[in-house]
Design an enzyme around this catalytic site. Structure first.
Site, short mmCIF file in Angstrom:
data_model
loop_
_atom_site.label_atom_id
_atom_site.label_comp_id
_atom_site.label_asym_id
_atom_site.label_seq_id
_atom_site.Cartn_x
_atom_site.Cartn_y
_atom_site.Cartn_z
N LYS A 133 7.51 7.53 12.11
CA LYS A 133 8.78 6.79 12.13
C LYS A 133 9.86 7.47 11.30
O LYS A 133 9.58 8.13 10.31
CB LYS A 133 8.56 5.36 11.63
CG LYS A 133 8.06 5.29 10.21
CD LYS A 133 8.06 3.84 9.71
CE LYS A 133 7.55 3.78 8.29
NZ LYS A 133 7.50 2.46 7.71
N LYS B 120 14.06 6.35 5.64
CA LYS B 120 14.73 6.90 4.47
C LYS B 120 13.70 7.41 3.46
O LYS B 120 13.80 8.52 2.95
CB LYS B 120 15.56 5.79 3.84
CG LYS B 120 16.37 6.21 2.65
CD LYS B 120 16.94 4.95 1.98
CE LYS B 120 17.67 5.27 0.70
NZ LYS B 120 18.97 5.89 0.94
N LYS C 73 0.83 -1.19 0.00
CA LYS C 73 0.00 0.00 0.00
C LYS C 73 0.87 1.25 0.00
O LYS C 73 0.66 2.17 -0.79
CB LYS C 73 -0.89 -0.02 1.26
CG LYS C 73 -2.15 0.77 1.12
CD LYS C 73 -3.11 0.39 2.23
CE LYS C 73 -4.03 1.54 2.55
NZ LYS C 73 -4.67 1.35 3.86
#
Ligand code: TRP
Ligand code: SF4
Length: 335
Positions: A196, A199, A117
């Protein structure tokens, strides 16, 4: 001496590691490597399941990850660091496992679902859908007892256990059902205050970031939006900087909690305290990393040696796997 239990852990090589990795897993590995026979997989095949358009990046990304491992104290004398794709037996075992793993099981894996997703996949590639099977092979080919991981990896460990149980029942019980060692630390949040550090969200502080970079990132990080003036009462619990103090500057937390709430410290001062602490923490890591960057041949040798050692273990397990499955067609029976 009692035989040490084995741990298998690792990462997809997608580039440099950040503070979230440090808090969530690296620090734990450094602690565990004395007590356990530690194997650390750099899962380049698994990285390919999403990065297959740029395979040429993997060589560098593998090295970045390995340097970060060693810079934080993962010691190749204690932990075997190895490269997944150089152990073709892992791919072989994945294939055998795929014979009795249903597509439905994979489609319901919550981590795979979330990732698909997030990445906006309309359809899933066969390799991507099946990467948890490959991860089951990563773990079980080394007969690992424990897999230290974050919460998101738990479905993969559950699948590994299921596959191992099935294999042992179908053929002979030669494989070990591993336990997850779930990290209790909450995820480190990102610089943007998001849930969170990651990267792909572009909100990370990297272990290899230079002092100036960190100073700038912290200066521009979001704090409590209600604080316009240093005397405005703050809400530290919603502040990113406060969350980082909580992890990297614990002693300061009781004091800053009060100062912030009572409007007695400005965010600029609070941030500069954090910058100092973070930089002090990162100095030895940066130094170690610089040393490694200066010796690329040594780094490669460590990876080659680790991979050789891991390969030996994997070959032994595969010999057993082929034996119990009756696939060693030309081997003399009866011994
Ligand atoms: N799935 C892990 C990650 O995304 C990487 C990984 C691959 C792994 N194989 C593993 C982790 C085996 C633990 C054990 O970070
Ligand atoms: Fe955050 Fe510190 Fe500012 Fe309070 S003073 S809002 S804890 S940066």
């Amino acid at each position: 001496m009692a035989v040490k239990k084995r741990i298998l852990t690792g990462d997809r090589p997608t580039g440099k590691l950040h503070l979230g990795h440090y808090v969530g897993s690296l620090i734990n590995r450094v602690k565990l490597q004395d007590e356990y026979d530690t194997f650390v997989i750099i899962a380049d095949m698994q990285a390919l399941t999403t990065n297959f358009k740029q395979p040429e990046k993997l060589g560098q990304d593998i090295r970045e990850v390995a340097m970060d491992y060693m810079a934080v104290g993962i010691d190749p004398e204690k932990a075997t660091i190895f490269i997944q794709s150089y152990i073709p037996e892992i791919a072989e075992l994945t294939m055998y496992y795929s014979m009795f793993t249903t597509v439905n099981t994979l489609r319901h894996n919550p981590t795979v679902k979330t990732e698909a997703k997030e990445r906006g996949y309309q359809e899933m590639m066969y390799g991507f859908l099946g990467y948890p099977v490959s991860q089951a092979a990563d773990i079980s080919i080394f007969k690992a007892h424990l897999v230290p991981v974050g919460q998101d990896q738990v479905p993969h460990i559950e699948l590994t256990r299921k596959i191992v149980r099935q294999f042992n029942e179908l053929y002979k019980p030669v494989l070990i059902e591993p336990d997850a060692l779930i990290s209790e630390v909450p995820r480190l949040i990102g610089l943007d205050g998001g849930s969170k550090m990651s990267k792909s969200l572009n909100n990370a502080i990297y272990l290899s970031d230079k002092e100036e970079v960190i100073g700038k990132q912290i200066r521009t990080a979001v704090t409590d939006p209600a604080r316009i003036h240093p005397t405005d009462p703050g809400h530290p619990e919603i502040c990113t900087i406060y969350a980082y103090h909580n992890v990297f500057n614990k002693e300061f937390v009781p004091e800053v909690t009060v100062l912030c709430r009572e409007g007695k410290i400005g965010c600029v001062a609070c941030k500069s305290k954090l910058t100092k602490v973070l930089n002090a923490f990162l100095v030895p890591i940066r130094e170690k990393r610089k040393e490694l960057e200066a010796k690329p041949a040594l780094l490669d040798e460590i990876l080659i040696e680790g991979t050789k050692k891991a390969h030996k273990v994997a070959k032994l397990t595969m010999e057993e796997v082929r034996d119990v499955m009756g696939l060693n067609y030309f081997k003399k029976q009866g011994n």
